[in-house]
Structures are given as structure tokens and as C-alpha cells.
Design a protein around this motif. Structure first.
Motif, short mmCIF file in Angstrom:
data_model
loop_
_atom_site.label_atom_id
_atom_site.label_comp_id
_atom_site.label_asym_id
_atom_site.label_seq_id
_atom_site.Cartn_x
_atom_site.Cartn_y
_atom_site.Cartn_z
N MET A 269 65.53 -22.86 -19.30
CA MET A 269 65.94 -22.48 -20.66
C MET A 269 64.88 -21.60 -21.29
O MET A 269 65.18 -20.72 -22.10
N LEU A 270 63.61 -21.84 -20.91
CA LEU A 270 62.50 -21.03 -21.46
C LEU A 270 62.27 -19.76 -20.64
O LEU A 270 61.32 -19.01 -20.92
N GLY A 271 63.08 -19.57 -19.60
CA GLY A 271 62.90 -18.41 -18.73
C GLY A 271 61.69 -18.54 -17.83
O GLY A 271 61.14 -17.54 -17.36
N ARG A 272 61.26 -19.81 -17.59
CA ARG A 272 60.04 -20.02 -16.81
C ARG A 272 60.34 -20.68 -15.46
O ARG A 272 61.39 -21.25 -15.27
N HIS A 273 59.34 -20.61 -14.56
CA HIS A 273 59.47 -21.30 -13.27
C HIS A 273 58.67 -22.60 -13.31
O HIS A 273 57.93 -22.85 -14.28
N GLY A 274 58.82 -23.41 -12.27
CA GLY A 274 58.13 -24.70 -12.21
C GLY A 274 57.21 -24.78 -10.99
O GLY A 274 57.14 -25.82 -10.34
N GLU A 275 56.51 -23.69 -10.69
CA GLU A 275 55.66 -23.64 -9.49
C GLU A 275 54.20 -23.83 -9.82
O GLU A 275 53.70 -23.33 -10.83
N ARG A 276 53.52 -24.56 -8.90
CA ARG A 276 52.06 -24.68 -8.98
C ARG A 276 51.47 -24.07 -7.72
O ARG A 276 52.04 -24.19 -6.64
#
Ligand code: MBD
Ligand code: FE
Length: 282
Positions: free
Chosen positions: A212-219
Motif C-alpha cells: 500500500m505504501l509502494g514499498r518492498h519487504g526485503e532485507r
């Protein structure tokens, strides 16, 4: 709809009642904090004309987040963990407790009770066919540079697929989790497997919020550390393996320049054990 009622006396009185201001029991601090958070949320509803539909879909999402035990995963994604670190850094600066390896976030995947070894530990219990051997070694020193013999070093990291034991049920308990007691020179050595990066589970509540924030969830690939010794401040930190696509684009905001380390390729692990700079040796 465009109604604005937040600043009316009715709403202001209502908020005080909701936060227990007119009740004797409970916690004064808890009441004040709740009152502040509720005020901010009520005002947000008013300012953005949040609809009932939007409100109840947020409730559903929070229920799903809780059911998946993911608030601890969303939390670093929303920067809370790093913000707490920034506050501790500022407090340290103010108290002139400076120098040494910087702290960074613990994250949600630490598990207490890892097997304990003196000076050396092999960390991989499970075969990792795509994994590459990693020597990890270093020396614990205090901020004046003196070695800390007997320091306790807790290390945890994921496998070559990005999975952490206990959370990835295909792994043995405590795979890639160890406690090492430093030797008389404060040194420790570990033999493990190079971790890959970590990604938030696809489609999970945390992923939905990040999308929803246009972000990814990668580390980026990283290795977690707790370092402690009697009389010294506990250090929670990580090292980031250089060259990862996400080194400077971590969804959890945990990378710090001083924590990025370059692995060194060696053919004979015997050499790695005897020489080399601190940090991971591959
Ligand atoms: C991790 O491995 C991690 O370290 C953090 C902070 C968040 C999610 C997964
Ligand atoms: Fe991690």
C-alpha cells in the motif's frame, strides 16, 4: 462527507472519558499515552474523512496482522525499531558514551536459549545444499580498545533460502543460532553458512501494508549479534554482507555504514582461522 467535529467540546470530553481521565484506578501514564494516541487517530479520521468502510478494513487488517504474529515484523518496516535506536544513540551521545560498534535493531526473529560454546562454534546443524561455508570471527573490545575476555556473543542468522530456525519449521531448532563465550583475548570463531537476504512473506498482512505504501519487504544478507559482558553496556547489532542489492535499501532500516563488511574468499579454512580481518570470511 467532510464533517469536522474533532475540535468540538463534545469530542474533547468524550476522548477524556474514553481514556479514563474521570476514573480513579489504572495508570496515569497509560491514560495520558492512550489519550494522545486516540486524539491523533480521531483527528486523522476527521482530517481525511475516513469512511466506515476504510475504518473496518483497517480493523480486519490489524486482526490478520495479530493472527499472523506479524506486528513485530511490521514494526521495523514502519521504522519504529530504528527510531528507538536513534533515540538510544542520542541518549548515548548526551551521556558521552561514544565509540565502538554501532547498535542496530534486534528484529523479530531472535530466540533465547541457543547452544553455548567456548571460543568456537559450528552453527549449521542442517545440511544447506545451496549454502556456502562461512568463517565468522572477531574480537570483542571495550570502547577504550581493551579486549573483553569471556564476553558473551550470541549470533543468529538465516540460511541460504532466507529462513530462520523456529520460524521456518523445516529447520532443526537452533539451526544457525549459537552463543559463544569469547576466549582470553576476547576472540570468537564460528563456522557457518552464508545467509541470503530475507523477504517478508508474499501476500501476508505486513506485505499488504508495505505494498500500500509502494514499498518492498526485503532485507540484505545480514547476521545478528548480541554482545554482552558484566559491567558493560549490552550491544545489539548486525553485520551486513557487502554487495547485496538491498544493502542500502533495507525495508527494516537496519544497515549502518560501519556494519557493512566485505567477505574474503579463501580456499583453505585453516588459513581463515589463523589470519584475516574481523568479519565474515567466505
Ligand atoms: C529479519 O531477519 C530481520 O532481521 C528483521 C529486522 C525483520 C525481518 C526479518
Ligand atoms: Fe534478520
Amino acid at each position: 462527507m467532510n464533517v469536522k467535529i474533532f475540535d468540538t467540546p463534545e469530542v474533547q470530553d468524550f476522548l477524556k472519558t474514553v481514556a479514563g481521565f474521570d476514573q480513579k484506578g489504572g495508570s496515569e501514564r497509560g491514560k495520558k499515552i492512550t489519550h494522545r494516541i486516540l486524539s491523533d487517530l480521531y483527528r486523522t479520521i476527521d482530517d481525511f474523512d475516513i469512511t466506515a468502510e476504510e475504518y473496518w478494513s483497517a480493523v480486519s487488517l490489524l486482526n490478520a496482522l495479530g493472527q499472523a504474529s506479524q506486528f513485530g515484523l511490521l514494526s521495523p518496516g514502519l521504522g519504529f525499531d530504528h527510531y528507538m535506536d536513534m533515540r538510544m544513540d542520542a541518549a548515548d551521545q548526551e551521556a558521552k558514551r561514544t565509540g565502538g560498534t554501532p547498535r542496530t535493531i534486534e528484529g523479530p526473529l531472535y530466540v533465547a536459549g541457543a547452544p553455548e560454546f567456548e571460543s568456537f562454534a559450528r552453527m549449521d546443524d542442517d545440511p544447506d545444499l545451496d549454502g556456502e561455508t562461512m568463517w565468522l570471527h572477531g574480537q570483542v573490545r571495550d570502547t577504550t580498545g581493551n579486549p573483553v575476555p569471556g564476553a558473551k556473543i550470541e549470533i543468529w542468522h538465516c540460511n541460504s533460502k532466507g529462513g530462520y530456525s523456529f520460524f521456518d519449521k523445516s529447520q532443526s531448532p537452533y539451526n544457525l543460532r549459537r552463543t559463544i563465550i569469547a576466549d582470553a583475548e576476547g576472540r570468537y570463531h564460528a563456522l557457518s553458512v552464508i545467509p541470503s537476504g530475507y523477504g517478508v512473506p508474499e501476500g501476508a498482512p505486513t506485505d499488504q501494508i508495505l505494498k500500500m505504501l509502494g514499498r518492498h519487504g526485503e532485507r540484505p544478507a545480514h547476521i545478528h549479534y548480541f554482545v554482552s559482558a558484566p559491567g558493560l553496556q549490552h550491544l545489539t547489532t548486525q553485520i551486513n554482507l557487502a554487495g547485496d542489492k538491498y544493502t542500502y535499501d533495507d525495508f527494516a532500516f537496519a544497515t549502518r555504514e560501519e556494519l557493512v563488511v566485505e567477505g574474503k574468499r579463501v580456499e583453505e579454512h585453516v588459513e581463515a582461522k589463523q589470519h584475516g580481518a574481523d568479519g565474515p570470511v567466505t
